[in-house]
Design a protein around this motif. Sequence first.
Motif, PDB file in Angstrom:
ATOM      1  N   UNK A  71       0.845  -1.192   0.000  1.00  0.00           N
ATOM      2  CA  UNK A  71       0.000   0.000   0.000  1.00  0.00           C
ATOM      3  C   UNK A  71       0.880   1.241   0.000  1.00  0.00           C
ATOM      4  N   UNK A  72       0.234   2.423   0.147  1.00  0.00           N
ATOM      5  CA  UNK A  72       0.949   3.687   0.019  1.00  0.00           C
ATOM      6  C   UNK A  72       1.928   3.955   1.159  1.00  0.00           C
ATOM      7  N   UNK A  73       1.879   3.169   2.226  1.00  0.00           N
ATOM      8  CA  UNK A  73       2.830   3.359   3.324  1.00  0.00           C
ATOM      9  C   UNK A  73       4.182   2.716   3.043  1.00  0.00           C
ATOM     10  N   UNK A  74       4.273   1.913   1.995  1.00  0.00           N
ATOM     11  CA  UNK A  74       5.530   1.244   1.672  1.00  0.00           C
ATOM     12  C   UNK A  74       6.543   2.236   1.130  1.00  0.00           C
ATOM     13  N   UNK A  75       7.828   2.111   1.521  1.00  0.00           N
ATOM     14  CA  UNK A  75       8.870   2.958   0.930  1.00  0.00           C
ATOM     15  C   UNK A  75       9.198   2.557  -0.504  1.00  0.00           C
ATOM     16  N   UNK A  76       8.598   1.482  -0.987  1.00  0.00           N
ATOM     17  CA  UNK A  76       8.767   1.039  -2.375  1.00  0.00           C
ATOM     18  C   UNK A  76       7.513   1.446  -3.141  1.00  0.00           C
TER      19      UNK A  76
ATOM     20  N   UNK B 261       9.392 -13.239   4.553  1.00  0.00           N
ATOM     21  CA  UNK B 261      10.108 -12.035   4.133  1.00  0.00           C
ATOM     22  C   UNK B 261      10.187 -12.016   2.612  1.00  0.00           C
ATOM     23  N   UNK B 262       9.817 -10.905   2.017  1.00  0.00           N
ATOM     24  CA  UNK B 262       9.777 -10.761   0.557  1.00  0.00           C
ATOM     25  C   UNK B 262      11.089 -10.181   0.039  1.00  0.00           C
ATOM     26  N   UNK B 263      11.665 -10.836  -0.970  1.00  0.00           N
ATOM     27  CA  UNK B 263      12.865 -10.350  -1.646  1.00  0.00           C
ATOM     28  C   UNK B 263      12.563 -10.190  -3.125  1.00  0.00           C
ATOM     29  N   UNK B 264      12.992  -9.067  -3.703  1.00  0.00           N
ATOM     30  CA  UNK B 264      12.759  -8.792  -5.120  1.00  0.00           C
ATOM     31  C   UNK B 264      14.071  -8.753  -5.877  1.00  0.00           C
ATOM     32  N   UNK B 265      13.986  -8.936  -7.180  1.00  0.00           N
ATOM     33  CA  UNK B 265      15.155  -8.832  -8.056  1.00  0.00           C
ATOM     34  C   UNK B 265      15.089  -7.513  -8.805  1.00  0.00           C
ATOM     35  N   UNK B 266      16.257  -6.870  -8.936  1.00  0.00           N
ATOM     36  CA  UNK B 266      16.331  -5.676  -9.762  1.00  0.00           C
ATOM     37  C   UNK B 266      15.993  -4.393  -9.048  1.00  0.00           C
ATOM     38  N   UNK B 267      15.832  -4.419  -7.744  1.00  0.00           N
ATOM     39  CA  UNK B 267      15.566  -3.216  -6.966  1.00  0.00           C
ATOM     40  C   UNK B 267      16.577  -3.092  -5.843  1.00  0.00           C
ATOM     41  N   UNK B 268      16.882  -1.880  -5.457  1.00  0.00           N
ATOM     42  CA  UNK B 268      17.693  -1.616  -4.272  1.00  0.00           C
ATOM     43  C   UNK B 268      17.024  -0.472  -3.519  1.00  0.00           C
ATOM     44  N   UNK B 269      16.642  -0.661  -2.260  1.00  0.00           N
ATOM     45  CA  UNK B 269      16.760  -1.889  -1.473  1.00  0.00           C
ATOM     46  C   UNK B 269      15.959  -3.040  -2.084  1.00  0.00           C
TER      47      UNK B 269
ATOM     48  N   UNK C  33       8.433  -2.168   6.154  1.00  0.00           N
ATOM     49  CA  UNK C  33       9.809  -1.706   6.146  1.00  0.00           C
ATOM     50  C   UNK C  33      10.629  -2.588   5.223  1.00  0.00           C
ATOM     51  N   UNK C  34      11.774  -2.116   4.807  1.00  0.00           N
ATOM     52  CA  UNK C  34      12.571  -2.839   3.807  1.00  0.00           C
ATOM     53  C   UNK C  34      13.328  -4.008   4.444  1.00  0.00           C
ATOM     54  N   UNK C  35      12.581  -4.939   5.013  1.00  0.00           N
ATOM     55  CA  UNK C  35      13.176  -6.120   5.651  1.00  0.00           C
ATOM     56  C   UNK C  35      13.807  -7.017   4.594  1.00  0.00           C
ATOM     57  N   UNK C  36      14.950  -7.577   4.922  1.00  0.00           N
ATOM     58  CA  UNK C  36      15.665  -8.402   3.948  1.00  0.00           C
ATOM     59  C   UNK C  36      16.333  -9.591   4.628  1.00  0.00           C
ATOM     60  N   UNK C  37      16.637 -10.582   3.869  1.00  0.00           N
ATOM     61  CA  UNK C  37      17.428 -11.757   4.236  1.00  0.00           C
ATOM     62  C   UNK C  37      16.828 -12.617   5.351  1.00  0.00           C
ATOM     63  N   UNK C  38      16.894 -12.169   6.600  1.00  0.00           N
ATOM     64  CA  UNK C  38      16.703 -13.092   7.715  1.00  0.00           C
ATOM     65  C   UNK C  38      15.927 -12.416   8.837  1.00  0.00           C
ATOM     66  N   UNK C  39      15.376 -13.240   9.720  1.00  0.00           N
ATOM     67  CA  UNK C  39      14.764 -12.748  10.949  1.00  0.00           C
ATOM     68  C   UNK C  39      14.767 -13.874  11.972  1.00  0.00           C
ATOM     69  N   UNK C  40      14.514 -13.515  13.215  1.00  0.00           N
ATOM     70  CA  UNK C  40      14.518 -14.473  14.312  1.00  0.00           C
ATOM     71  C   UNK C  40      13.266 -14.229  15.146  1.00  0.00           C
TER      72      UNK C  40
END
Length: 468
Positions: free
Chosen positions: A131-136, A161-169, A189-196
């Motif tokens: 939605x519009x609150x996303x920084x992407x 956790x969602x990971x995309x190709x071709x974008x940074x972050x 938030x731009x969460x990436x890779x891993x979490x616990x």
Amino acid sequence: MPDTGQYEESNTTNTGDRLFLTASVIGIAAISFGLGAFVVLAEVPPYQSLKNAWRAGTALWEQRTKYTDVERLDFWSPARTEQTGVTIHDQDKAQAGLTLYSSGDGPHAVLIDMDGNIVHEWRMPFSAIHDETSPIPNPQKDEFMHWHTAKMAPDGNLIVQYTAAGDTPYGYGMAKIDRNSKPIWKYLGTAHHDFSIADDGRVYALTQEFRFNTYPNRKQLRPPRLDDFAVILSPDGKEIKRVSILDALIKSNYANMVDFTPYFANEDILHTNTIQLIDDKTAANFAYGKAGDVVLSFRDLGIIAVLDMDAEKITWATRGPWLGQHDPDVLPNGEILLFDNQGQFADPDAGFSRILQIDPQTNAITWQYKGNADQKFDSNIRADQQRLPNGNTLITESSGGRLLEVTDSGEIVWEFHNPIRRDDPDNPGKKLVPVVSQAERISDARADLFRTTAPASNTGTSNAGEAQ
């Protein structure tokens, strides 16, 4: 005869004007290029704005040209075998339970039994929660994403956790979903890779953003720079704490480690790929951290570190005999188990990866698993492992699309190959397999929540989705 003198004079004049105009344009362009190069190289204002504009344009060009075909993403690798599903299962030696894994062919995760039959499956595209609150503001298409990590919470629901190709972050966010793949909460938030996941339901995750700050006496940490943050989410997905990992490193006794940032870091200085919460059980015998701290892995620097989330400071860090590592796990005995992606050089025919168990007080290797010529073991990026209750180790060989369980002696007692295949557009007749980013053997009470229901499919995963 017609009089052509005036025409020839006019044509000569026009030609001269065009040559003068062309030379002027070339000259202005050369001067502009020279001035721009001088401004950037000499770091004369407004060099930073020019540098940012250049990098933004380059990134946009790469996205539009390199990320057009799903099969050409690094979520797919050449298939090393035609085998699919479970190919090895020693019931007497393998840890019984269900296995959860996420796959590079899309935002979904699969739960299978020890024979490879699908017990349950979750699917939810990012478009369902964006939605519009996303920084992407303009995310990639759903088919250009996958769940890099999917873990089962204590209540049996899934956190992904969602990971995309071709974008940074490249990290797009997280969500908790129920058994029907409906969102319970979302974190954009731009969460990436891993979490616990903590026992009380809080989630410790990694986020990233571009920063433009500088650090005294460290000019190599130039902006714009992709920086990582450790965040704590409440049980309902609200951010309650956020710590800059680079700031925490710079103000610690280990700050000099950042001075060896490699040339290929491309402004992604740390490339943090793991965050593990130290709980009471793991803290008991671990000499370098307390309950509530987190263990981090900085891939490009080859560093394993401990971050005190309360003091917001790195309290311990080390390098060791690994290269491009992932997933350092503190074991109950205080040692560290990790995936060494590229540090196995002794026997190239066996592959370049290995699993290491390290005594953190000496950096001595106390146990390891590596492949051989018959069972090559190689995942240059991604991958993880899990020490199981029976002492075996479940390994995710991401690039091979393979899961394997090995004993303390290195015997493979369970093996599973991702059954999804697609044609390789660059090699006719060859197949691609999606990476398996992460896997988890579930052998506790959570498994009972799914054993009481009928399988999601009457077709084993050794056949499902084959040769798509």
